[in-house]
Design a protein around this motif. Structure first.
Motif, PDB file in Angstrom:
ATOM      1  N   GLU A 101       0.846  -1.187   0.000  1.00 45.38           N
ATOM      2  CA  GLU A 101       0.000   0.000   0.000  1.00 45.38           C
ATOM      3  C   GLU A 101       0.883   1.239   0.000  1.00 45.38           C
ATOM      4  OE1 GLU A 101      -3.346   2.094   2.850  1.00 45.38           O
ATOM      5  OE2 GLU A 101      -2.940  -0.037   3.084  1.00 45.38           O
ATOM      6  N   PRO A 103       2.031   5.038   0.712  1.00 46.15           N
ATOM      7  CA  PRO A 103       1.846   5.811   1.948  1.00 46.15           C
ATOM      8  C   PRO A 103       0.922   7.005   1.753  1.00 46.15           C
ATOM      9  CG  PRO A 103       3.963   6.307   0.959  1.00 46.15           C
ATOM     10  CD  PRO A 103       3.368   5.198   0.155  1.00 46.15           C
ATOM     11  N   GLU A 107       3.439   9.668   5.893  1.00 37.58           N
ATOM     12  CA  GLU A 107       3.905   8.291   6.006  1.00 37.58           C
ATOM     13  C   GLU A 107       4.977   8.024   4.957  1.00 37.58           C
ATOM     14  OE1 GLU A 107      -0.252   6.193   7.459  1.00 37.58           O
ATOM     15  OE2 GLU A 107       0.351   6.022   5.364  1.00 37.58           O
ATOM     16  N   ALA A 108       5.769   6.978   5.169  1.00 39.90           N
ATOM     17  CA  ALA A 108       6.828   6.614   4.226  1.00 39.90           C
ATOM     18  C   ALA A 108       6.983   5.098   4.186  1.00 39.90           C
ATOM     19  CB  ALA A 108       8.149   7.261   4.604  1.00 39.90           C
ATOM     20  N   VAL A 109       7.281   4.593   2.995  1.00 44.42           N
ATOM     21  CA  VAL A 109       7.621   3.189   2.804  1.00 44.42           C
ATOM     22  C   VAL A 109       9.042   3.190   2.256  1.00 44.42           C
ATOM     23  CG1 VAL A 109       7.073   1.063   1.582  1.00 44.42           C
ATOM     24  CG2 VAL A 109       5.230   2.549   2.350  1.00 44.42           C
ATOM     25  N   GLY A 130       8.311  12.029   7.728  1.00 46.23           N
ATOM     26  CA  GLY A 130       7.144  11.205   8.032  1.00 46.23           C
ATOM     27  C   GLY A 130       7.509   9.958   8.797  1.00 46.23           C
ATOM     28  N   ARG A 131       6.487   9.231   9.145  1.00 47.15           N
ATOM     29  CA  ARG A 131       6.619   7.999   9.927  1.00 47.15           C
ATOM     30  C   ARG A 131       6.760   6.824   8.972  1.00 47.15           C
ATOM     31  NH1 ARG A 131       2.299   4.756  11.508  1.00 47.15           N
ATOM     32  NH2 ARG A 131       0.921   6.331  10.649  1.00 47.15           N
ATOM     33  N   VAL A 132       7.763   5.978   9.198  1.00 47.78           N
ATOM     34  CA  VAL A 132       7.968   4.801   8.354  1.00 47.78           C
ATOM     35  C   VAL A 132       6.895   3.776   8.694  1.00 47.78           C
ATOM     36  CG1 VAL A 132       9.543   2.931   7.763  1.00 47.78           C
ATOM     37  CG2 VAL A 132      10.441   5.226   8.152  1.00 47.78           C
ATOM     38  N   THR A 133       6.067   3.431   7.690  1.00 47.54           N
ATOM     39  CA  THR A 133       4.951   2.507   7.910  1.00 47.54           C
ATOM     40  C   THR A 133       5.133   1.169   7.213  1.00 47.54           C
ATOM     41  OG1 THR A 133       3.751   3.425   6.039  1.00 47.54           O
ATOM     42  CG2 THR A 133       3.300   4.381   8.208  1.00 47.54           C
ATOM     43  N   TYR A 150       9.214   5.658  -0.849  1.00 49.89           N
ATOM     44  CA  TYR A 150       7.971   6.266  -1.312  1.00 49.89           C
ATOM     45  C   TYR A 150       7.449   7.057  -0.127  1.00 49.89           C
ATOM     46  CZ  TYR A 150       8.179   2.813  -5.060  1.00 49.89           C
ATOM     47  OH  TYR A 150       8.577   2.045  -6.125  1.00 49.89           O
ATOM     48  N   ILE A 151       7.215   8.353  -0.334  1.00 49.65           N
ATOM     49  CA  ILE A 151       6.838   9.241   0.764  1.00 49.65           C
ATOM     50  C   ILE A 151       5.510   9.900   0.430  1.00 49.65           C
ATOM     51  CG2 ILE A 151       7.516  11.244   2.124  1.00 49.65           C
ATOM     52  CD1 ILE A 151      10.453  10.512   1.247  1.00 49.65           C
ATOM     53  N   GLY A 152       4.552   9.778   1.334  1.00 47.62           N
ATOM     54  CA  GLY A 152       3.249  10.403   1.150  1.00 47.62           C
ATOM     55  C   GLY A 152       3.276  11.857   1.580  1.00 47.62           C
TER      56      GLY A 152
END
Length: 189
Positions: A101, A103, A107-109, A130-133, A150-152
């Motif tokens: 999914e 981010p 949020e960040a992946v 952001g917070r790494v999710t 990938y950064i939201g």
């Protein structure tokens, strides 16, 4: 007499120097075969890397419900690739390879190696706001030491947003070996 047994008798009869010579020739032939096998696998390894990095490259659309902006910055001697994504409307979001999914804002992946760096050095967290999710799986990475995120975010925070059609396709973005590079070294600057 069996040729194999004849060879063994000749080998043992040749003395210590003959046996040593035989062992060195056997070792050299084995080493040569191992080197040849390694050289023959290099094109396959490079092709697999190129396919994975091409599959993750964002493609521009005319209009879409998601916009993106890509950044490539150096982190030491390696490139740090970041893709900022922002939703502009309702509808399905294209899925990147290796990511379950994408981010949302804040949020960040990240890749596993980048997650290790962020955990070990909290001072560099500004590179990935952001917070790494989540973590990008292997099919979304060029290699195990790939620094990718990938950064939201929101659309107003992107300076040059581009509409996102899909991930993958198009031409190769992140080659391991630059085909057009000159063989001569030249300093920059």
């Amino acid at each position: 007499m069996n040729p194999f047994l004849l060879g063994l008798r000749l080998l043992w009869g040749s003395g210590r120097r003959g046996r040593t010579r035989f062992l060195l020739m056997t070792f050299g032939a084995g080493l040569g075969v191992a080197c040849l096998a390694a050289v023959l696998t290099i094109p396959t390894i490079l092709a697999a890397h190129d396919a994975r990095t091409t599959a993750r490259s964002p493609q521009v659309a005319e209009r879409a419900n998601v916009v993106y902006q890509k950044f490539v910055d150096p982190y030491g001697s390696r490139p740090l690739r970041r893709v900022f994504l922002a939703r502009t409307g309702p509808g399905p979001i294209p899925r990147a390879p290796g990511v379950t999914e994408l981010p949302g804002p804040g949020e960040a992946v990240v890749s596993p190696k980048l997650r290790e760096i962020l955990t070990a050095h909290p001072s560099v967290t500004g590179l990935v706001p952001g917070r790494v999710t989540g973590v990008v799986e292997a099919e979304g990475l060029g290699g195990p030491d790939d620094l990718y995120a990938y950064i939201g975010t929101t659309p107003d925070k992107l300076s040059e947003p581009r509409p996102l059609a899909r991930f993958g396709g198009g031409r190769l973005q992140d080659e391991v070996v630059d085909q057009g590079a000159s063989s001569e070294w030249s300093p920059i600057g």
